[in-house]
Design an enzyme around this catalytic site. Structure first.
Site, PDB file in Angstrom:
ATOM      1  N   ARG A 162      13.213  11.116   5.588  1.00  0.00           N
ATOM      2  CA  ARG A 162      14.518  10.488   5.803  1.00  0.00           C
ATOM      3  C   ARG A 162      15.590  11.255   5.043  1.00  0.00           C
ATOM      4  O   ARG A 162      15.381  11.661   3.892  1.00  0.00           O
ATOM      5  CB  ARG A 162      14.444   9.035   5.337  1.00  0.00           C
ATOM      6  CG  ARG A 162      15.718   8.261   5.496  1.00  0.00           C
ATOM      7  CD  ARG A 162      15.471   6.779   5.560  1.00  0.00           C
ATOM      8  NE  ARG A 162      15.172   6.181   4.259  1.00  0.00           N
ATOM      9  CZ  ARG A 162      15.006   4.868   4.081  1.00  0.00           C
ATOM     10  NH1 ARG A 162      15.081   4.044   5.116  1.00  0.00           N
ATOM     11  NH2 ARG A 162      14.742   4.388   2.887  1.00  0.00           N
ATOM     12  N   ASP A 209       0.816  -1.221   0.000  1.00  0.00           N
ATOM     13  CA  ASP A 209       0.000   0.000   0.000  1.00  0.00           C
ATOM     14  C   ASP A 209       0.850   1.271   0.000  1.00  0.00           C
ATOM     15  O   ASP A 209       0.309   2.378  -0.033  1.00  0.00           O
ATOM     16  CB  ASP A 209      -0.948   0.005   1.203  1.00  0.00           C
ATOM     17  CG  ASP A 209      -0.201  -0.077   2.533  1.00  0.00           C
ATOM     18  OD1 ASP A 209       1.052  -0.089   2.518  1.00  0.00           O
ATOM     19  OD2 ASP A 209      -0.865  -0.127   3.580  1.00  0.00           O
ATOM     20  N   ASP A 221      19.566  -4.961  -0.991  1.00  0.00           N
ATOM     21  CA  ASP A 221      18.883  -3.679  -1.248  1.00  0.00           C
ATOM     22  C   ASP A 221      18.905  -2.801  -0.002  1.00  0.00           C
ATOM     23  O   ASP A 221      18.529  -1.633  -0.068  1.00  0.00           O
ATOM     24  CB  ASP A 221      17.438  -3.909  -1.701  1.00  0.00           C
ATOM     25  CG  ASP A 221      16.665  -4.806  -0.756  1.00  0.00           C
ATOM     26  OD1 ASP A 221      17.116  -5.944  -0.541  1.00  0.00           O
ATOM     27  OD2 ASP A 221      15.633  -4.378  -0.223  1.00  0.00           O
ATOM     28  N   ASN A 222      19.338  -3.343   1.112  1.00  0.00           N
ATOM     29  CA  ASN A 222      19.442  -2.543   2.336  1.00  0.00           C
ATOM     30  C   ASN A 222      20.893  -2.264   2.704  1.00  0.00           C
ATOM     31  O   ASN A 222      21.203  -1.978   3.858  1.00  0.00           O
ATOM     32  CB  ASN A 222      18.730  -3.243   3.495  1.00  0.00           C
ATOM     33  CG  ASN A 222      17.223  -3.283   3.287  1.00  0.00           C
ATOM     34  OD1 ASN A 222      16.678  -2.436   2.586  1.00  0.00           O
ATOM     35  ND2 ASN A 222      16.579  -4.259   3.885  1.00  0.00           N
TER      36      ASN A 222
HETATM   37  P1  AMP Z   1      12.251  -3.404   3.049  1.00  0.00           P
HETATM   38  O1  AMP Z   1      11.954  -4.706   3.706  1.00  0.00           O
HETATM   39  O2  AMP Z   1      11.700  -2.231   3.788  1.00  0.00           O
HETATM   40  O3  AMP Z   1      13.686  -3.241   2.716  1.00  0.00           O
HETATM   41  O4  AMP Z   1      11.451  -3.418   1.672  1.00  0.00           O
HETATM   42  C1  AMP Z   1      11.663  -4.368   0.655  1.00  0.00           C
HETATM   43  C2  AMP Z   1      10.848  -4.004  -0.563  1.00  0.00           C
HETATM   44  O5  AMP Z   1       9.443  -4.033  -0.263  1.00  0.00           O
HETATM   45  C3  AMP Z   1      11.113  -2.611  -1.098  1.00  0.00           C
HETATM   46  O6  AMP Z   1      11.028  -2.638  -2.500  1.00  0.00           O
HETATM   47  C4  AMP Z   1      10.006  -1.794  -0.510  1.00  0.00           C
HETATM   48  O7  AMP Z   1       9.744  -0.635  -1.249  1.00  0.00           O
HETATM   49  C5  AMP Z   1       8.841  -2.777  -0.545  1.00  0.00           C
HETATM   50  N1  AMP Z   1       7.815  -2.477   0.470  1.00  0.00           N
HETATM   51  C6  AMP Z   1       7.899  -2.642   1.809  1.00  0.00           C
HETATM   52  N2  AMP Z   1       6.760  -2.265   2.423  1.00  0.00           N
HETATM   53  C7  AMP Z   1       5.924  -1.824   1.467  1.00  0.00           C
HETATM   54  C8  AMP Z   1       4.602  -1.282   1.442  1.00  0.00           C
HETATM   55  N3  AMP Z   1       3.909  -1.113   2.565  1.00  0.00           N
HETATM   56  N4  AMP Z   1       4.090  -0.950   0.252  1.00  0.00           N
HETATM   57  C9  AMP Z   1       4.767  -1.120  -0.896  1.00  0.00           C
HETATM   58  N5  AMP Z   1       6.007  -1.625  -0.954  1.00  0.00           N
HETATM   59  C10 AMP Z   1       6.592  -1.962   0.199  1.00  0.00           C
HETATM   60 MG    MG Z   2      14.689  -1.624   2.136  1.00  0.00          MG
END
Ligand code: AMP
Ligand code: MG
Length: 483
Positions: free
Chosen positions: A174, A123, A250-251
């Site tokens: 951020r 979302d 990606d992090n």
């Molecule tokens: P993260 O675990 O925060 O590093 O996110 C991993 C991937 O999932 C990234 O491409 C984020 O943009 C996507 N993502 C995480 N949470 C959401 C969300 N609520 N809506 C859309 N994309 C998300």
């Molecule tokens: Mg991330």
């Protein structure tokens, strides 16, 4: 368009990179923006006003676009728990780059500002609690002196976010040296021809490591630089007991900042196997695995650079391998130096490694608190109680006293105080302050904790509450990604 905001100084260089690497987007309108937190110290460092007008607060929730900002979502890929996926800013929008009065360039990004073409089924939103958590822990990391993205503001949206429960959404502003990740290079390597990958690489070099441009093989030199920064970062994490929790490629930031405070947490009792993240079922990202995972991620970075390191692939692999093989050697050296500093040892000598490892084994066997054990070193024997009064700790302590007695005590003490924080964001406290702030709009304790964490190396009177750890408090403690 919002007219009045004059202090932003936008210069959006990312719009000059290959167009496959981003998409222009517009933040989604929210119901009723309400400022929850504003980081005046950071605003000051950035050359921004210390008060926000209601128009700017709205813009930081996604309503309206600040003049000069050209919002985009960045494309990237990444190995998530070892599996390659195409990703991108799914719940983040880059407003642009701000140049500070001293000439430094920072990404200004909204996290939780609604869907983008990369949102997949998500979302694009974030809960207030998750954004307050990122604010608190990233500011704590900054206080600890560890490279990190910063948090400028949290604005409540007035809209509901649906997770396990329904809660109010919030948007975090951020601030980062950039949001370019190992995963950005993985995406570029997958979709761009070689010359365009090289162009992007040159952009990153110019932005973050301009000194590398002079080297004989700039992409290879970039690999070495990024590895070097990551080693320093992981050594810092290990120093304070930080567990990132989701070290996907990606992090991992190219400028070497701690990024993405999803399921991260700090270790209390020392145990290298500590994992808090609910989704890390195989303990891939356990405290003690962080150095080897960082090396694995650097190898992914190298793979993305292969085509522009050498025309002969075998030769390119060989050149990369030489660098990556150095990772554990350099890491071990810097880790040992850091641990010596935590023990107040000015210069490492033979036998110090055993002294360090014996202490760590003792901590693990006795479920001793990692942070508080180092604080015992400034106490005299008579002041040590509980497990620290036990014979085995006392005999280690005598060995340690003999070791540091060769140095002037003031020098030892200086090192001890510099390397050992008195305060870290204790999990139970983080939960308590978030509960009160997110559910009851009560920010009193949140602000108290934040204040303590901004100066974690100093004794702060009346703050013992923030140092105590209730027994077995971490049993079953779990953190969640993307909440
Ligand atoms: P993260 O675990 O925060 O590093 O996110 C991993 C991937 O999932 C990234 O491409 C984020 O943009 C996507 N993502 C995480 N949470 C959401 C969300 N609520 N809506 C859309 N994309 C998300
Ligand atoms: Mg991330």
């Amino acid at each position: 368009m919002i007219k009045e905001f004059k202090t932003w100084n936008w210069n959006n260089s990312y719009l000059t990179v290959n167009q496959h690497l981003y998409t222009k987007v517009t933040p989604t309108h929210v119901e009723s923006p309400r400022l929850l937190l504003y980081n005046k110290n950071l605003a000051n460092e950035l050359g921004l006003l210390s008060e926000l007008s209601s128009d700017v607060i709205s813009a930081l929730a996604g309503n309206g676009v600040l003049p000069g900002s050209e919002p985009i979502a960045q494309a990237y890929a990444g190995h998530q728990f070892g599996h390659f996926n195409i990703l991108g800013d799914g719940r983040a929008i880059l407003l642009g780059e701000h140049i500070t009065p001293s000439g430094a360039r920072f990404d200004i990004q909204l996290k939780g500002a609604g869907g983008t073409p990369y949102s997949r089924n998500g979302d694009g939103r974030a809960t207030t609690s998750a954004m307050l958590r990122e604010y608190l822990i990233s500011e704590a990391m900054h206080g600890l002196g560890i490279p990190t993205t910063r948090s400028l503001a949290v604005v409540g949206t007035g809209d509901e976010v649906y997770r396990e429960n329904v809660s109010e959404g919030a948007v975090l502003t951020r601030v980062a040296a950039s949001h370019i990740r190992v995963g950005t290079f993985q995406y570029a390597a997958k979709f761009l021809p070689k010359d365009e990958l090289r162009e992007f690489c040159d952009y990153v070099i110019e932005r973050h490591y301009p000194e590398v441009a002079q080297e004989e093989n700039p992409p290879l030199a970039l690999l070495r630089k990024v590895q070097d920064k990551q080693i320093d970062l992981i050594v810092d994490w290990m120093r304070v007991g930080f567990i990132h929790g989701v070290m996907n490629t990606d992090n991992m930031s190219i400028p070497g900042e701690t990024i993405d405070y999803g399921p991260c947490a700090f270790m209390n009792t020392y145990n290298p196997a500590t994992v808090f993240s609910s989704i890390d079922r195989n303990s891939r990202y356990a405290y003690g695995n962080q150095p080897s995972i960082a090396q694995w991620n650097i190898a992914c970075f190298a793979s993305a650079l292969i085509p522009i390191i050498h025309d002969d692939k075998d030769e390119a692999v060989k050149l990369c391998q030489e660098i990556i093989n150095e990772f554990p050697i350099i890491y071990e050296q810097r880790w040992a130096k850091m641990m010596c500093s935590k023990l107040g040892i000015l210069e490492e000598k033979e036998g110090d490694e055993a002294l360090i490892k014996d202490l760590l084994h003792w901590m693990e066997a006795n479920q001793a608190d990692y942070t508080n054990t180092f604080l015992q070193l400034t106490k005299i024997k008579e002041e040590q109680s509980g497990i620290y009064a036990q014979l085995d700790f006392q005999s280690w302590f005598s060995r340690w006293q003999a070791r540091v007695s060769v140095y002037p005590w003031v020098e030892v003490q200086k090192l001890l105080e510099k390397f050992n924080p008195k305060f870290i964001p204790r999990n139970h406290l983080v939960e308590e302050v978030l509960q009160k702030a997110a559910n009851f709009n009560n920010f009193g304790l949140f602000q108290d904790l934040l204040k303590v964490l901004q100066n974690p190396y100093f004794n702060q009177e009346g703050c013992e509450y923030f140092q105590e750890i209730p027994k077995n408090i971490d049993e079953g403690y779990q953190t969640y990604c993307g909440t």
